[in-house]
Design a protein around this motif. Structure first.
Motif, short mmCIF file in Angstrom:
data_model
loop_
_atom_site.label_atom_id
_atom_site.label_comp_id
_atom_site.label_asym_id
_atom_site.label_seq_id
_atom_site.Cartn_x
_atom_site.Cartn_y
_atom_site.Cartn_z
N UNK A 131 0.80 -1.17 -0.12
CA UNK A 131 -0.03 -0.10 0.04
C UNK A 131 0.77 1.25 0.04
N UNK A 132 2.11 1.27 1.04
CA UNK A 132 2.80 2.40 1.02
C UNK A 132 3.50 2.76 -0.38
N UNK A 133 3.80 1.50 -1.14
CA UNK A 133 4.48 1.76 -2.26
C UNK A 133 3.71 2.28 -3.23
N UNK A 134 2.33 1.75 -3.34
CA UNK A 134 1.34 2.36 -4.11
C UNK A 134 1.05 3.96 -4.06
N UNK A 161 1.84 9.29 -5.81
CA UNK A 161 2.46 10.77 -5.36
C UNK A 161 3.37 11.05 -6.46
N UNK A 162 4.42 10.16 -6.84
CA UNK A 162 5.23 10.57 -7.68
C UNK A 162 4.74 10.99 -9.04
N UNK A 163 3.66 10.16 -9.45
CA UNK A 163 2.93 10.57 -10.64
C UNK A 163 2.41 11.96 -10.79
N UNK A 164 1.68 12.26 -9.48
CA UNK A 164 0.87 13.46 -9.58
C UNK A 164 2.07 14.65 -9.29
N UNK A 196 3.40 18.48 -3.81
CA UNK A 196 3.70 17.02 -4.17
C UNK A 196 5.04 16.83 -3.98
N UNK A 197 5.98 17.86 -4.33
CA UNK A 197 7.45 17.30 -4.06
C UNK A 197 7.80 17.25 -2.59
N UNK A 198 7.36 18.33 -1.69
CA UNK A 198 7.39 18.39 -0.21
C UNK A 198 6.94 17.10 0.61
N UNK A 199 5.68 16.71 -0.01
CA UNK A 199 4.93 15.50 0.65
C UNK A 199 5.75 14.20 0.42
N UNK A 223 -5.24 15.54 -11.98
CA UNK A 223 -6.50 15.70 -11.21
C UNK A 223 -6.84 14.16 -10.84
N UNK A 224 -6.96 13.42 -11.81
CA UNK A 224 -7.38 12.03 -11.48
C UNK A 224 -6.46 11.31 -10.59
N UNK A 225 -5.33 11.25 -10.46
CA UNK A 225 -4.22 10.96 -9.44
C UNK A 225 -4.79 11.42 -7.92
N UNK A 226 -4.75 12.78 -8.00
CA UNK A 226 -5.18 13.20 -6.79
C UNK A 226 -6.71 12.74 -6.30
N UNK A 227 -7.55 12.44 -7.18
CA UNK A 227 -8.87 12.10 -6.67
C UNK A 227 -8.54 10.71 -6.42
N UNK A 228 -7.72 9.68 -6.96
CA UNK A 228 -7.70 8.52 -6.68
C UNK A 228 -6.88 8.35 -5.15
#
Lengths: 163, 163
Positions: free
Chosen positions: A5-8, A13-16, A65-68, A140-145
């Motif tokens: 789960x953590x890797x996913x 987050x990398x994609x976002x 996204x970079x900071x997270x 947007x899709x990535x953040x929604x997921x």
């Protein structure tokens, strides 16, 4: 299971991060000079308020996204991240749809209002804006997921298993 | 305390339902006929794809908001409502900002693309669209508050008190 789960999540987050950064850069570098009869005509993103907003929103989202990405996985700040995700998702959604609405007028025009399409004159500019919009849409899709997954992870375990 | 919270949430949901319904109706009834020299010219919301999307999104959100009002407070469906709120908030955000982007062009025009403002010809139509956008904006803020409140309520108690 927790590791997968953590890797996913990290991957999402990398994609976002990547897509928001790409969207901001592609939109910010879009410009084309075209000469129409004797009149020279330059199209660039800063002519349109909606495209400027798109660049700013995607730049903010990519910094966030970079900071997270560097937040340790046992940090209590993750609780805040879910709330921040809501804000960033809304920001990105609004910027993409505003830019999309203007892009649609640029591509098809609006005959009732007398607005002519401009993509015929500046096709390269138009394609670059389309690319930026596509990247923004993926973000947007990535953040929604991510957001729906976080809500699923927080709300379901309360029902099924102990914390 | 729990009662006050429930009343606040109900009130916010009532506001959200009312504003989305108002936004959809005000936008859907906006039309004006104006004659420019000999040419008669009718402006209505269905000329613009972004405004059509605005009406549809607000209609969906108001139906959803109406149904949620009748959900019993001890229902397990409330867990699903948080996820649905995310979807509805994104839908409303995108519709409001797309309509806002087009409305901005209608009001100010875009000299670089050669798009002239049309609000001078059809001021009544313009004002009605502005009203619909204001109602839609209030609805977006209300849904954002509801969503952030739900996340706050779910995530914080885990830290402070027992379930």
């Amino acid at each position: 299971m927790a590791k997968i789960k953590r890797i996913c999540t990290l991957l999402l987050r990398l994609i976002a991060f990547g897509t928001t950064l790409a969207a901001a850069i592609v939109m910010a570098t879009s410009h084309e000079t075209s000469s129409f009869f004797a009149v020279s005509f330059e199209a660039k993103y800063s002519d349109t308020p909606a495209f400027k907003y798109f660049v700013i929103a995607n730049a903010i989202a990519s910094v966030y996204g970079f900071l997270v990405l560097f937040l340790p996985s046992d940090s209590l700040l993750w609780r805040l991240v879910v709330a921040m995700d809501v804000v960033v998702t809304m920001l990105l959604t609004s910027s993409v749809s505003a830019a999309l609405a203007i892009g649609q007028v640029g591509k098809k025009g609006n005959s009732n209002a007398g607005w002519l399409p401009i993509c015929g004159q500046v096709p390269k500019y138009c394609n670059q804006v389309t690319g930026a919009l596509a990247a923004g849409f993926v973000a947007v899709i990535t953040y929604a997921v991510l957001l729906l997954y976080a809500i699923h992870a927080v709300l379901n375990p309360l029902l099924v298993q102990k914390t």
